[in-house]
Design a protein around this motif. Structure first.
Motif, PDB file in Angstrom:
ATOM      1  N   MET A  82      -3.925  -5.668  12.485  1.00 53.61           N
ATOM      2  CA  MET A  82      -4.080  -4.747  13.605  1.00 53.61           C
ATOM      3  C   MET A  82      -5.426  -4.052  13.480  1.00 53.61           C
ATOM      4  SD  MET A  82      -0.241  -3.151  13.470  1.00 53.61           S
ATOM      5  CE  MET A  82      -0.432  -2.095  14.872  1.00 53.61           C
ATOM      6  N   SER A  83      -6.214  -4.082  14.519  1.00 48.43           N
ATOM      7  CA  SER A  83      -7.549  -3.506  14.451  1.00 48.43           C
ATOM      8  C   SER A  83      -7.569  -2.078  14.967  1.00 48.43           C
ATOM      9  CB  SER A  83      -8.494  -4.373  15.289  1.00 48.43           C
ATOM     10  OG  SER A  83      -8.012  -4.470  16.604  1.00 48.43           O
ATOM     11  N   ASN A  84      -8.621  -1.337  14.552  1.00 51.33           N
ATOM     12  CA  ASN A  84      -8.855   0.015  15.044  1.00 51.33           C
ATOM     13  C   ASN A  84      -7.754   0.997  14.693  1.00 51.33           C
ATOM     14  OD1 ASN A  84     -11.214  -0.914  16.305  1.00 51.33           O
ATOM     15  ND2 ASN A  84     -10.067  -1.513  18.115  1.00 51.33           N
ATOM     16  N   SER A  85      -6.944   0.734  13.661  1.00 53.12           N
ATOM     17  CA  SER A  85      -5.927   1.687  13.250  1.00 53.12           C
ATOM     18  C   SER A  85      -6.557   2.700  12.312  1.00 53.12           C
ATOM     19  CB  SER A  85      -4.773   0.978  12.542  1.00 53.12           C
ATOM     20  OG  SER A  85      -5.175   0.518  11.278  1.00 53.12           O
ATOM     21  N   LYS A  86      -5.781   3.735  11.971  1.00 54.13           N
ATOM     22  CA  LYS A  86      -6.269   4.743  11.050  1.00 54.13           C
ATOM     23  C   LYS A  86      -6.253   4.244   9.614  1.00 54.13           C
ATOM     24  CE  LYS A  86      -4.689   8.483  14.052  1.00 54.13           C
ATOM     25  NZ  LYS A  86      -3.784   9.644  14.185  1.00 54.13           N
ATOM     26  N   ILE A  87      -5.594   3.124   9.365  1.00 52.52           N
ATOM     27  CA  ILE A  87      -5.535   2.545   8.039  1.00 52.52           C
ATOM     28  C   ILE A  87      -6.818   1.770   7.774  1.00 52.52           C
ATOM     29  CG2 ILE A  87      -4.224   0.992   6.540  1.00 52.52           C
ATOM     30  CD1 ILE A  87      -1.796   1.575   8.258  1.00 52.52           C
ATOM     31  N   TYR A 146       8.024  -0.295  15.683  1.00 52.21           N
ATOM     32  CA  TYR A 146       7.901   0.527  14.475  1.00 52.21           C
ATOM     33  C   TYR A 146       6.499   0.440  13.887  1.00 52.21           C
ATOM     34  CZ  TYR A 146       8.159   2.252   9.763  1.00 52.21           C
ATOM     35  OH  TYR A 146       7.879   2.943   8.612  1.00 52.21           O
ATOM     36  N   LEU A 147       5.968  -0.765  13.786  1.00 56.00           N
ATOM     37  CA  LEU A 147       4.657  -0.938  13.167  1.00 56.00           C
ATOM     38  C   LEU A 147       3.559  -0.269  13.979  1.00 56.00           C
ATOM     39  CD1 LEU A 147       4.957  -4.621  11.927  1.00 56.00           C
ATOM     40  CD2 LEU A 147       4.916  -2.552  10.521  1.00 56.00           C
ATOM     41  N   THR A 148       3.716  -0.255  15.308  1.00 58.14           N
ATOM     42  CA  THR A 148       2.749   0.451  16.151  1.00 58.14           C
ATOM     43  C   THR A 148       2.786   1.943  15.851  1.00 58.14           C
ATOM     44  OG1 THR A 148       3.018  -1.201  17.900  1.00 58.14           O
ATOM     45  CG2 THR A 148       2.022   0.888  18.519  1.00 58.14           C
ATOM     46  N   TRP A 149       3.989   2.499  15.787  1.00 56.13           N
ATOM     47  CA  TRP A 149       4.148   3.922  15.439  1.00 56.13           C
ATOM     48  C   TRP A 149       3.618   4.199  14.034  1.00 56.13           C
ATOM     49  CZ3 TRP A 149       7.180   5.877  11.419  1.00 56.13           C
ATOM     50  CH2 TRP A 149       7.284   7.269  11.373  1.00 56.13           C
ATOM     51  N   PHE A 150       3.947   3.315  13.103  1.00 57.03           N
ATOM     52  CA  PHE A 150       3.529   3.479  11.713  1.00 57.03           C
ATOM     53  C   PHE A 150       2.004   3.540  11.603  1.00 57.03           C
ATOM     54  CE2 PHE A 150       2.056   1.306   7.850  1.00 57.03           C
ATOM     55  CZ  PHE A 150       2.613   2.111   6.865  1.00 57.03           C
ATOM     56  N   ALA A 151       1.316   2.636  12.292  1.00 59.54           N
ATOM     57  CA  ALA A 151      -0.144   2.603  12.241  1.00 59.54           C
ATOM     58  C   ALA A 151      -0.757   3.868  12.822  1.00 59.54           C
ATOM     59  CB  ALA A 151      -0.666   1.376  12.977  1.00 59.54           C
ATOM     60  N   GLN A 152      -0.068   4.475  13.781  1.00 58.20           N
ATOM     61  CA  GLN A 152      -0.567   5.712  14.369  1.00 58.20           C
ATOM     62  C   GLN A 152      -0.393   6.903  13.429  1.00 58.20           C
ATOM     63  OE1 GLN A 152       1.866   5.553  17.923  1.00 58.20           O
ATOM     64  NE2 GLN A 152       0.102   5.002  19.185  1.00 58.20           N
ATOM     65  N   GLN A 153       0.663   6.859  12.614  1.00 60.91           N
ATOM     66  CA  GLN A 153       1.011   7.990  11.766  1.00 60.91           C
ATOM     67  C   GLN A 153       0.375   7.942  10.383  1.00 60.91           C
ATOM     68  OE1 GLN A 153       2.943  10.579  12.883  1.00 60.91           O
ATOM     69  NE2 GLN A 153       2.855   9.528  14.854  1.00 60.91           N
ATOM     70  N   CYS A 154       0.095   6.751   9.897  1.00 57.82           N
ATOM     71  CA  CYS A 154      -0.335   6.581   8.514  1.00 57.82           C
ATOM     72  C   CYS A 154      -1.854   6.720   8.399  1.00 57.82           C
ATOM     73  CB  CYS A 154       0.110   5.214   8.003  1.00 57.82           C
ATOM     74  SG  CYS A 154       0.101   5.068   6.216  1.00 57.82           S
ATOM     75  N   GLN A 155      -2.313   7.570   7.491  1.00 60.10           N
ATOM     76  CA  GLN A 155      -3.739   7.802   7.319  1.00 60.10           C
ATOM     77  C   GLN A 155      -4.099   7.647   5.839  1.00 60.10           C
ATOM     78  OE1 GLN A 155      -5.361  11.206   9.552  1.00 60.10           O
ATOM     79  NE2 GLN A 155      -3.310  11.525  10.369  1.00 60.10           N
ATOM     80  N   ILE A 156      -4.032   6.432   5.356  1.00 54.12           N
ATOM     81  CA  ILE A 156      -4.305   6.171   3.953  1.00 54.12           C
ATOM     82  C   ILE A 156      -5.623   5.418   3.794  1.00 54.12           C
ATOM     83  CG2 ILE A 156      -1.857   6.131   3.367  1.00 54.12           C
ATOM     84  CD1 ILE A 156      -2.044   3.072   3.256  1.00 54.12           C
ATOM     85  N   GLU A 157      -6.119   5.405   2.576  1.00 54.14           N
ATOM     86  CA  GLU A 157      -7.360   4.701   2.273  1.00 54.14           C
ATOM     87  C   GLU A 157      -7.101   3.270   1.815  1.00 54.14           C
ATOM     88  OE1 GLU A 157     -10.443   5.746   2.774  1.00 54.14           O
ATOM     89  OE2 GLU A 157      -9.602   7.555   3.674  1.00 54.14           O
ATOM     90  N   GLY A 158      -5.862   2.975   1.478  1.00 52.82           N
ATOM     91  CA  GLY A 158      -5.536   1.664   0.940  1.00 52.82           C
ATOM     92  C   GLY A 158      -5.315   0.609   1.999  1.00 52.82           C
TER      93      GLY A 158
END
Length: 284
Positions: free
Chosen positions: A1-6, A250-262
């Protein structure tokens, strides 16, 4: 998934050479079907292909190393050498045979054991990556019995933190490469516990990395049985469509919520889902 916060978001294609896996048992036993699926994964640019030769669902009996290796080795004949292969197994004997092939580069060790078997394999093959799974079965030979050893319902997130922190310390102490970490949904967790962890997963990953640094996380929720319990239809194909839709949501929501460096590596059974997730990710 591109352009996510991850920082990095990729996926791993699941290939089961089993007749009894609850998710796709028997689908790929024909060599032509297997080759078609491998071609589809390559077209979808899967970072990894995860090959399993034995179902660890608690209602299936262990088949033993000989049968598992026969399934795995037969399937590997169809894999091209430019594919990075992960072997999904809890057996030392199976992974040692598999890594004689250069493109087998990851041991997806679903046992959750920090034992001599794991140490022997990784010390003798320092380039091999590994996955440390959350499985509370007390030994490798009881891996199939993981639902008899559930995580305590109190302070689940704290227990997960301790579990993975202990694993990372063990790898560091033994001077091994840091493993991928897998919450291992469906293993040693009740229906309610799986959903509690899913709802709190972005928070858990964020806080864990704040304490222990960036990690590689393996996220496997594709075709999990606890999704099926939420499906209203009784026809298997309709249930599969519903669970895939729930997974994508779920994965769409997860990518929006998760802000990790890994890095988050998502395990998928259906190549079409890889394209769907990429489309959804572009909208984030």
């Amino acid at each position: 998934m591109s352009n996510s916060k991850i920082n990095k978001f990729s996926f791993m294609g699941v290939v089961n050479a089993t007749p009894d896996s609850f998710s796709d048992g028997g689908e790929l036993l024909n060599s032509a079907d297997l080759k078609l699926r491998l071609s589809q994964w390559q077209s979808a640019k899967a970072q990894w292909l995860d090959l399993g030769g034995e179902s660890t669902a608690p209602f299936n009996k262990p088949v033993g190393h000989t049968e598992e290796w026969q399934r795995v080795s037969k399937a590997l004949e169809s894999f091209s050498s430019d594919i990075k292969v992960s072997i999904d197994s809890f057996r030392k004997e199976t992974i040692l045979k598999a890594i004689q092939l250069d493109h087998v580069r990851l041991w997806n060790d679903v046992s959750g054991q920090l034992d001599q078997d794991l140490l022997d394999v990784l010390k003798s093959h320092p380039k091999l990556q590994s996955v440390y799974c959350h499985n509370l079965a007390p030994s490798r030979d009881k891996c199939h019995e993981h639902m008899n050893f559930l995580i305590d319902s109190r302070d689940i997130l704290f227990q997960l933190e301790e579990y993975f922190a202990t694993g990372l310390k063990w790898f560091e102490k033994n001077k091994l490469h840091k493993p991928m970490l897998d919450i291992c949904f469906g293993f040693s967790k009740s229906f309610e516990q799986n959903w509690f962890i899913l709802k709190n997963l972005p928070l858990f990953l964020n806080e864990f990395e704040n304490k222990y640094g960036a990690q590689q996380w393996l996220l496997g929720i594709s075709r999990k049985s606890f999704f099926k319990k939420l499906s209203s239809e009784k026809v298997d194909q309709d249930i599969r469509k519903q669970t895939e839709y729930m997974q994508a949501s779920y994965l769409t929501w997860f990518a929006q919520q998760c802000q990790i460096e890994g890095e988050v590596i998502v395990r998928l059974h259906d190549p079409a889902m890889a394209y769907a997730l990429d489309t959804l990710g572009a909208q984030l």
